[in-house]
Design a protein around this motif. Structure first.
Motif, PDB file in Angstrom:
ATOM      1  N   PHE A  31      38.602  63.444  33.297  1.00 53.80           N
ATOM      2  CA  PHE A  31      39.085  64.517  34.163  1.00 53.80           C
ATOM      3  C   PHE A  31      37.962  64.990  35.071  1.00 53.80           C
ATOM      4  CE2 PHE A  31      37.256  68.184  31.887  1.00 53.80           C
ATOM      5  CZ  PHE A  31      37.075  67.678  30.608  1.00 53.80           C
ATOM      6  N   ASN A  91      43.960  71.286  33.056  1.00 56.28           N
ATOM      7  CA  ASN A  91      42.920  71.148  32.032  1.00 56.28           C
ATOM      8  C   ASN A  91      43.349  71.800  30.720  1.00 56.28           C
ATOM      9  OD1 ASN A  91      41.301  69.742  33.754  1.00 56.28           O
ATOM     10  ND2 ASN A  91      39.529  71.080  33.568  1.00 56.28           N
ATOM     11  N   SER A 142      45.986  69.846  28.843  1.00 60.77           N
ATOM     12  CA  SER A 142      45.502  68.611  28.204  1.00 60.77           C
ATOM     13  C   SER A 142      45.015  68.873  26.782  1.00 60.77           C
ATOM     14  CB  SER A 142      44.379  67.990  29.035  1.00 60.77           C
ATOM     15  OG  SER A 142      43.164  68.675  28.812  1.00 60.77           O
ATOM     16  N   GLY A 199      51.694  64.072  24.581  1.00 62.07           N
ATOM     17  CA  GLY A 199      51.551  63.654  25.972  1.00 62.07           C
ATOM     18  C   GLY A 199      52.426  62.488  26.371  1.00 62.07           C
ATOM     19  N   TYR A 215      44.220  63.039  28.787  1.00 60.53           N
ATOM     20  CA  TYR A 215      44.042  63.733  30.060  1.00 60.53           C
ATOM     21  C   TYR A 215      45.037  63.306  31.119  1.00 60.53           C
ATOM     22  CZ  TYR A 215      39.708  64.877  27.783  1.00 60.53           C
ATOM     23  OH  TYR A 215      38.773  65.295  26.879  1.00 60.53           O
ATOM     24  N   LYS A 221      48.457  63.388  30.111  1.00 64.08           N
ATOM     25  CA  LYS A 221      49.693  63.660  29.379  1.00 64.08           C
ATOM     26  C   LYS A 221      50.840  63.780  30.381  1.00 64.08           C
ATOM     27  CE  LYS A 221      47.435  66.567  25.854  1.00 64.08           C
ATOM     28  NZ  LYS A 221      47.876  66.278  24.487  1.00 64.08           N
ATOM     29  N   GLN A 249      51.453  67.380  31.005  1.00 61.70           N
ATOM     30  CA  GLN A 249      50.359  67.962  31.772  1.00 61.70           C
ATOM     31  C   GLN A 249      50.512  67.646  33.259  1.00 61.70           C
ATOM     32  OE1 GLN A 249      46.786  66.022  30.719  1.00 61.70           O
ATOM     33  NE2 GLN A 249      45.544  67.065  32.236  1.00 61.70           N
ATOM     34  N   GLU A 250      50.900  66.418  33.553  1.00 60.50           N
ATOM     35  CA  GLU A 250      51.014  66.063  34.974  1.00 60.50           C
ATOM     36  C   GLU A 250      52.271  66.669  35.584  1.00 60.50           C
ATOM     37  OE1 GLU A 250      49.728  62.069  35.883  1.00 60.50           O
ATOM     38  OE2 GLU A 250      47.765  62.650  35.116  1.00 60.50           O
TER      39      GLU A 250
END
Lengths: 365, 365, 365, 365
Positions: free
Chosen positions: D6, D239, D242, C290, C229, C231, C234-235
């Protein structure tokens, strides 16, 4: 808490050192539609301002707050919060560079000089850096808004002890705290003469002394807080411990609870005349299992004596040489006095944050 | 802190009630490559386990921890952490449903029954819900890992006062704490007889009493913490306040600091024989400006007396009827005793978290 | 992410609206000892500044950044970060009050007017509130510091498509992006004439058009990120999605990956001549599971066309009346152009944050 | 987002690897009083379960969820949430140790083997570690609760493309997705034969292929989200990113927005017959300025082809030797299929979290 932020939904981030151009804070998560006047904030700021009696330092810092964002100015001069981040700034008017000479290298006992240096490998020796008492002005500004979030909440604090002296609680008068003849935030009129004599002696010796402050929040609805790691009393304690020089915090009867029996300690309940539950005592200080009971929330904390004193103390410098350090210049003989409005602000922030968190999770407000 | 999580980089989330199928915790952010044995965790768990003397409750809860994720089992039976979340679970063996009858409706004084009900609109009346002492087992499990993160750190705690009785500090002997003849975690051999007599009297009266615990962390490198809202002492305080029944916390000389002068309070510095700075005293309790000094970190906290007592106390029930509540069954006459290993765990977690945060921000470890 | 903060160890909080006195940001958690010049920040700010060609709005905003805290000024005019929060402020010089008249009540299509009003119950109609493009200046300032945290990292972005037009990737020349003849941040010299003609047409019609931007981060060490969560990709995606008007983000080959087979998609590995692993392709865009692979990190995002256009569009006002809205005044015909330096900043911040988090958890940097 | 958590008020922490004893999640911050049946969760879990057609792997994993805390069991077999953390666990029944042999050392292309090893210095080679598709079961369990938090919300997803093949949107039939003859979660009945033939070919070649999924959330009230760094669309995107193998996400018309003009893109508004605002189109995908408009929220994402394929690919091993890697055993030829219920869960969690945050800050729900 992050390094320079506290709170979860009512989040306060502060920044600034005493010797830079300004200090300030950013309040994120303030509800929209909160009305306030600039004076609401300024009044609280003025209460913690140096230069009000011979017992606090005489630097002239007007502490004029500027509100830079997050509000809609109204025609009558008031503001309404918009729900976006509120940035407030206080300029440092008295930040002229001076010769810090030896202070730049020496570690003052009781100060964070040595620990900053070890942690960061360098340090802003101009003033106390982030540990400057000046930083607390931004907390007071944030607290002035926090007070307005919980309807009906009133947060007040009082100095209840100074060094070897204590107030007489039977004289407690909240109204006396704002009295112009009261330089100590004491609620006991009879204590003024005692504290004055005592502190004059301390001051003349170039010494300093600690203090105990009590904060009381009334009008806090029952149900705020959480059972385990976000207990209301725990977050109040954390907020108070974040104030410089605080060395201990207790809730309700605090350390006294360790000395008494279960029968003496448990607060019994009855139904009040208005059909609402009432507690027959408040040893718990308004919190049971981390959640507010509806009774006044009571916290008490100890402030250590000002570390800047005229008596030379043994220390070392950055190069490892052994030196004697004596802090010249004017300093508050009892920094605890000024902690009173700061404590109110920190408690108000903790409760406002939990008010919003409770509303978020449960929808029950 | 979130409601059921504490820590920033070493994050512990706990879950579970005393009367569900199990309790547990998830540790996120543990460094990879930490070696440990299941016994390391089990030994700490066994120290807080009920059923070890007549002064703690006799429920048979084996507290057998299961490690469900985040580790690589080695051939020799040890584990190595992988850096992914470590889930630990302890099954509740003694969770048979019983008739809670009136307890389901009545608010026990000193307990969180009333506040849970106000907050959530409903409450799990089977046991103490999240406020059950049982939840603390998961903290101890997390602490057992936290201890291994800071090289050379040793965290120990001791009971130093119980009700009106205190230990004689001149008798302090850390080794005595694990002694089989010592049911109190006291470091003073002479105090065992005193505490035994005192607590027997309390217990026979169906009463209870509070306690004061002291935690000392040695081997903590200088530089951990932060100047303002993530002070090391503040987060230690918050972690300790999150333990049930804790009503006050102090660091170093704590409230005593409020009563003495600046000369008495400031810890002087000299260079040690090994060329490292030494402090000539440790009133600060190992923290200056929120950052560790390298001296032992010392915290002390007060635990209130067990709220479950045999003496009837006035209360109300869910319907607003006024009732008398008396808590039958066996209960610890002094819950503070069992807080000793929990306190060690909570302090270890706070320091481990700051160790990682310091390494992250500064790279100086 | 909190409402106005992003990042975990390198945390950026921004504040301010286009029509208040100033905008700014607070960077918390910056490592100590980072050296920089004010020009480093100003240069990046100048790249996103309006008024540089006929394709971006002509308001004169000097965007002069003031650094208010967290740095030690050096004798040579440079700064060193101290590890405490860095506050930066940009004053709004052109904030004179004007008559917003109907705009105060009308909801402009494609803007956040309606949603702000529903959410907060009130709205700062002077400019775009928090959604103003002006807010992004503070991100660029933060990014200028973030770039300096990861040794050897270089983050660059380019506009690769505008409306129906795309660049020819075989002409890619990073050096051309800063060329004075290039008002589009395009890396393809041949595209300038194409984009100019196209955008002139759009502009003359009072219309607007979207764009696609590509960001490439080179020199990012392998191992940054987390499996689930947090990754790295992802960020980065979240940071890019937080830029106004961004409607989609992809990493590496992105949506193309959905259309090809496993053999085509998997990046094979070999040992490089320097004894380090190399990837024979980079469909993954520098991130696997990630976590960074050491290859360049590649992200691409879509910016919608400017919502402020001269063509009247159907809407409603605060009172529910149906109205036609036409946005007078000058507006960028393609806001995507200006997103280029902002995207670089947001990617640099995401990677810098993960650099510190990786160092914190693993100590392996 | 923390590494394995998360959400802000509705917080989900997951743990577990495919080859340990179990996987699970802890949901913190769930409102009290939410009623649900175990089947609500199990039904969602069963939808993502392997073993349902020849297009998904045949391992027999019953995915039986156990609810360990945070609920009050009711007499009718249903549960009510208490507001305390909800722990759910799924045991891994098929975790017998096998000989991982070369796999333990070799880095599979397209997998996170290499990056885990670089990051942590060691890796759990038994299965995919945290990146295992199995971890997603815990998200589905959390999502089943999240769906119940926002009254009237319905979140559904559909596979809209697979490799080179796409559905015909004019055939869209939500009800067809749960049809027993539909192994693809496609909303287009006519696509089943096309996808079946296509995927059979891919599977017989030992190859794999990617997919595009669309998620639609209806019944989301206007006003959820935040203008800047906690935009609703940004957190939905984060989300979705992820989820393993996701390489791109778009909101509303997404990348198409970059190619059209402002007139084409802006969604016009009128008053509906019920006196509520309506949008005449939904290019925005239900979000303007980060805040929900009341229109359906639409997100789309790309899943890369399964990295485990039978064709040998070049790679290296832990010792730097160059090897060829071929992944034996059964694997889904299109992992995107199973992403459908996971995506619904992740979107439901993002919206539920913002529902609580909005209620917390504004009290306007």
């Amino acid at each position: 808490m992050s390094h320079n932020t506290f709170g979860h939904l009512f989040r306060v981030t502060t920044w600034g050192e005493s010797h830079g151009p300004a200090i300030g804070c950013v309040i994120d998560g303030c509800p929209p539609g909160i009305e306030f006047r600039q004076e609401d904030i300024q009044d609280d700021l003025d209460r913690r301002r140096p230069g009000q009696s011979r017992f606090v330092t005489q630097r002239r810092e007007p502490d004029q707050v500027k509100i830079l964002s997050g509000v809609l100015p109204q025609e009558d001069g008031t503001f309404i919060t918009t729900g976006t981040p509120i940035s407030m700034m206080i300029e440092n008017v008295d930040q002229r560079s001076k010769d810090y000479g030896e202070i730049a290298k020496r570690f003052r006992p009781g100060h964070a000089d040595y620990t900053y240096d070890v942690k960061y490998g360098l340090r802003d020796y101009r003033g106390g850096g982030r540990s400057s008492a000046r930083e607390t002005a931004t907390r007071v500004a944030a607290g002035a808004l926090a007070r307005r979030i919980v309807p009906g909440m009133k947060v007040r604090a009082a100095l209840v002890g100074m060094g070897e002296k204590e107030i007489d609680r039977s004289n407690w008068d909240w109204d006396f705290i704002g009295n112009a003849e009261n330089p100590f935030f004491t609620p006991d009129p009879a204590s003024v003469a005692v504290f004055s004599d005592y502190l004059d002696g301390i001051r003349k010796n170039g010494s300093s002394v600690g203090a105990v402050i009590e904060v009381v929040a009334e009008g806090v609805p029952a149900g705020l807080g959480a059972p385990i790691y976000a207990k209301l009393d725990q977050e109040i304690t954390a907020n108070l411990m974040s104030i410089n020089a605080v060395k201990g915090v207790e809730i309700g009867n605090g350390f006294e609870a360790a000395r008494i029996t279960g029968e003496e300690n448990a607060d019994e309940m009855r139904m009040g005349e208005d059909g609402k539950p009432v507690f027959l005592s408040n040893n718990a200080g308004g919190v049971l299992g981390g959640i507010s009971t509806g009774e006044p929330i009571v916290a008490r904390f100890a402030v250590k004596p000002t570390s800047s004193i005229l008596t030379p103390r043994k220390s070392i410098d950055k190069d490892g040489a052994e030196v004697d350090v004596m802090t010249k210049g004017r300093h508050d003989p009892c920094v605890g006095i000024r902690a009173v409005p700061i404590a109110e602000a920190m408690v108000a922030c903790a409760i406002a944050d939990h008010y919003l968190r409770h509303r978020g999770q449960t929808g029950r407000i």
